[in-house]
Structures are given as structure tokens and as C-alpha cells.
Design a protein around this motif. Structure first.
Motif, PDB file in Angstrom:
ATOM      1  N   MET A  60       4.817   3.303   8.390  1.00 57.65           N
ATOM      2  CA  MET A  60       4.907   2.492   7.183  1.00 57.65           C
ATOM      3  C   MET A  60       6.038   1.475   7.357  1.00 57.65           C
ATOM      4  SD  MET A  60       4.765   3.202   3.170  1.00 57.65           S
ATOM      5  CE  MET A  60       5.493   4.743   2.881  1.00 57.65           C
ATOM      6  N   ARG A 115       1.924  -4.457  -1.437  1.00 57.32           N
ATOM      7  CA  ARG A 115       0.871  -3.543  -0.971  1.00 57.32           C
ATOM      8  C   ARG A 115       0.853  -3.478   0.558  1.00 57.32           C
ATOM      9  NH1 ARG A 115      -4.088  -3.420  -4.907  1.00 57.32           N
ATOM     10  NH2 ARG A 115      -3.100  -3.919  -6.875  1.00 57.32           N
ATOM     11  N   LEU A 116       0.991  -4.639   1.208  1.00 53.58           N
ATOM     12  CA  LEU A 116       0.982  -4.673   2.671  1.00 53.58           C
ATOM     13  C   LEU A 116       2.192  -3.938   3.251  1.00 53.58           C
ATOM     14  CD1 LEU A 116      -0.145  -8.367   3.296  1.00 53.58           C
ATOM     15  CD2 LEU A 116      -1.520  -6.290   3.553  1.00 53.58           C
ATOM     16  N   ARG A 175       3.694  -1.460   2.007  1.00 55.38           N
ATOM     17  CA  ARG A 175       3.558  -0.006   1.798  1.00 55.38           C
ATOM     18  C   ARG A 175       2.445   0.603   2.646  1.00 55.38           C
ATOM     19  NH1 ARG A 175       4.400  -1.481  -3.867  1.00 55.38           N
ATOM     20  NH2 ARG A 175       2.151  -1.472  -4.149  1.00 55.38           N
ATOM     21  N   ALA A 176       1.606  -0.242   3.262  1.00 53.73           N
ATOM     22  CA  ALA A 176       0.473   0.264   4.040  1.00 53.73           C
ATOM     23  C   ALA A 176       0.974   1.038   5.255  1.00 53.73           C
ATOM     24  CB  ALA A 176      -0.419  -0.895   4.482  1.00 53.73           C
ATOM     25  N   LYS A 177       0.327   2.159   5.532  1.00 55.35           N
ATOM     26  CA  LYS A 177       0.683   2.945   6.717  1.00 55.35           C
ATOM     27  C   LYS A 177       0.181   2.260   7.982  1.00 55.35           C
ATOM     28  CE  LYS A 177       0.976   7.491   4.531  1.00 55.35           C
ATOM     29  NZ  LYS A 177       1.082   6.965   3.167  1.00 55.35           N
ATOM     30  N   ASP A 178      -0.968   1.584   7.887  1.00 55.37           N
ATOM     31  CA  ASP A 178      -1.556   0.880   9.020  1.00 55.37           C
ATOM     32  C   ASP A 178      -2.169  -0.420   8.489  1.00 55.37           C
ATOM     33  OD1 ASP A 178      -2.993  -0.091  11.146  1.00 55.37           O
ATOM     34  OD2 ASP A 178      -3.988   1.803  11.611  1.00 55.37           O
ATOM     35  N   MET A 179      -1.351  -1.461   8.452  1.00 52.12           N
ATOM     36  CA  MET A 179      -1.775  -2.717   7.838  1.00 52.12           C
ATOM     37  C   MET A 179      -3.056  -3.260   8.472  1.00 52.12           C
ATOM     38  SD  MET A 179       0.416  -6.182   7.160  1.00 52.12           S
ATOM     39  CE  MET A 179       0.225  -6.981   8.739  1.00 52.12           C
ATOM     40  N   GLU A 235      -5.990  -1.246   7.140  1.00 50.66           N
ATOM     41  CA  GLU A 235      -6.104  -1.185   5.679  1.00 50.66           C
ATOM     42  C   GLU A 235      -6.274  -2.551   5.018  1.00 50.66           C
ATOM     43  OE1 GLU A 235      -3.193   1.429   3.717  1.00 50.66           O
ATOM     44  OE2 GLU A 235      -2.745   2.232   5.705  1.00 50.66           O
ATOM     45  N   LEU A 250      -7.197  -3.366   1.116  1.00 51.13           N
ATOM     46  CA  LEU A 250      -6.133  -3.884   0.246  1.00 51.13           C
ATOM     47  C   LEU A 250      -6.566  -5.187  -0.433  1.00 51.13           C
ATOM     48  CD1 LEU A 250      -3.031  -3.271   2.536  1.00 51.13           C
ATOM     49  CD2 LEU A 250      -3.422  -2.234   0.304  1.00 51.13           C
TER      50      LEU A 250
END
Length: 195
Positions: A1, A162-163, A165-169, A172, A176
Motif C-alpha cells: 500500500m 483512493r489510489l 490507499r490501493a494495495k495494488d494500484m 485495482e 477504482l
């Protein structure tokens, strides 16, 4: 993250005045590493009439534009909000910057209109790739007026949060964007380019 400080963000409109600078202001207040740019050949600001804009070179500082417009018609440019906008801009950075002259790399480039999105994608596609590091180019259509610039800046900030906080941008991203499209009622354009 990743965190907000890890995400390198660029916001681009045509003049690096209103939309990109409003988003630049809000993102920097939220702790993001952000830069803003324009893609136009010159910087255009509204003039006394629609067909007589004030045109400046990208080398002209916000301070110089501000002083020039005060001399031309302080009342007009105070009433239409241009002096207020330039005052905000000069507190963020010295002058507008042209995207096509930028050497730095970003994780995400957010554009504020489809024409600018096309210019950014074209520029990144024709230049020689060196690192093959991916960059997500995302367009959020924002009308070029004061109220829309504020709404658009908060939407861009929401997306960046949101980006970050993404674990795998990478994996995801589509999800998103789809979630934010449903929430905001706006469509996003998205493509991946490489440095």
C-alpha cells in the motif's frame, strides 16, 4: 500500500491557471506530491470581451500577469475572479509550466479536458521510452470556470486518495475508476503510457 507522499501526481489543463491550479492547491494541502502544468502554446486569460483574451508566454510569472491586469482594469479582473485566481497561483509556484517541457516522471497524470488528455497521451507516446515505467493518464472533464474547478479539484483529490490507499494500484485502477464514475456521475478516460 502506498501513501499520499509516495504517489507522484501531475494535474494538467491547457493554461495551468484555473483547473490544474485549484487541484494543485487542494492536493498539496492534503499532503500529495503534486505538480501542475498546461499544454497550450500560450497562456490565455479572459479579457474585456470574449474575442480579446489576455495572452501570455509560459515564461511570464503569475506575479507579472497579476500586475499587468491590475494596470489594465483592476475592477474588471477583481469582479471576474481572475486576480483572486492569480493570487492563489503565485502562492503555489512562480509561473505556469508547460507539460511538454517537463523531465520528471509521475505515477498518475490527471487531465481536465479531453483535448488536453489527447495532447498528453500523444506527447508521451511519441517521445522515446527510456525506463518503461508505467504512468496512468486519466481524464476528468472539468468546465473551465471557478465553481467547476473547485468541484473537479475535490473529485481529483478523492481519486488520488483512493489510489494512494490501493494495495495494488495497477490491478485495482479500473475498479477504482468505475466506483468513482458511479459516485460522481462523470465518465473518466484512462490509458497507460510508459516513460
Amino acid at each position: 500500500m502506498s501513501s499520499q507522499l509516495d504517489l507522484r501526481v501531475a494535474v494538467v489543463c491547457s493554461n495551468n491557471q484555473n483547473r490544474s491550479m485549484e487541484a494543485h492547491s487542494i492536493l498539496s494541502k492534503r499532503g500529495f506530491r503534486v505538480q501542475s502544468f498546461g499544454t497550450g502554446s500560450h497562456v490565455k486569460l479572459p479579457g474585456p470581451t470574449f474575442d480579446k483574451p489576455n495572452i501570455y508566454d509560459f515564461k511570464t510569472t503569475y506575479e507579472e500577469m497579476y500586475n499587468d491586469l491590475v494596470k489594465k482594469d483592476k475592477t474588471l479582473y477583481t469582479q471576474n475572479g481572475i486576480l483572486h485566481m492569480l493570487d492563489r497561483n503565485r502562492r503555489l509556484k512562480p509561473k505556469p509550466e508547460k507539460f511538454q517541457h517537463c523531465e520528471e516522471t509521475f505515477d498518475v497524470i490527471l487531465t481536465c479536458e479531453e483535448k488536453v488528455y489527447d495532447q498528453v497521451v500523444e506527447y508521451l507516446s511519441v517521445r522515446e521510452q527510456q525506463t518503461y515505467q508505467p504512468v496512468h493518464v486519466i481524464n476528468v472533464d472539468i468546465q473551465d470556470n471557478y465553481e467547476e474547478a473547485i468541484i473537479g479539484a475535490f473529485l481529483i483529490c478523492d481519486l488520488c486518495q483512493r489510489l494512494s490507499r490501493a494495495k495494488d494500484m495497477e490491478n485495482e485502477m479500473e475498479e477504482l475508476l468505475q466506483g468513482l464514475e458511479e459516485k460522481s456521475g462523470r465518465d473518466f478516460l484512462h490509458t497507460v503510457c510508459f516513460y
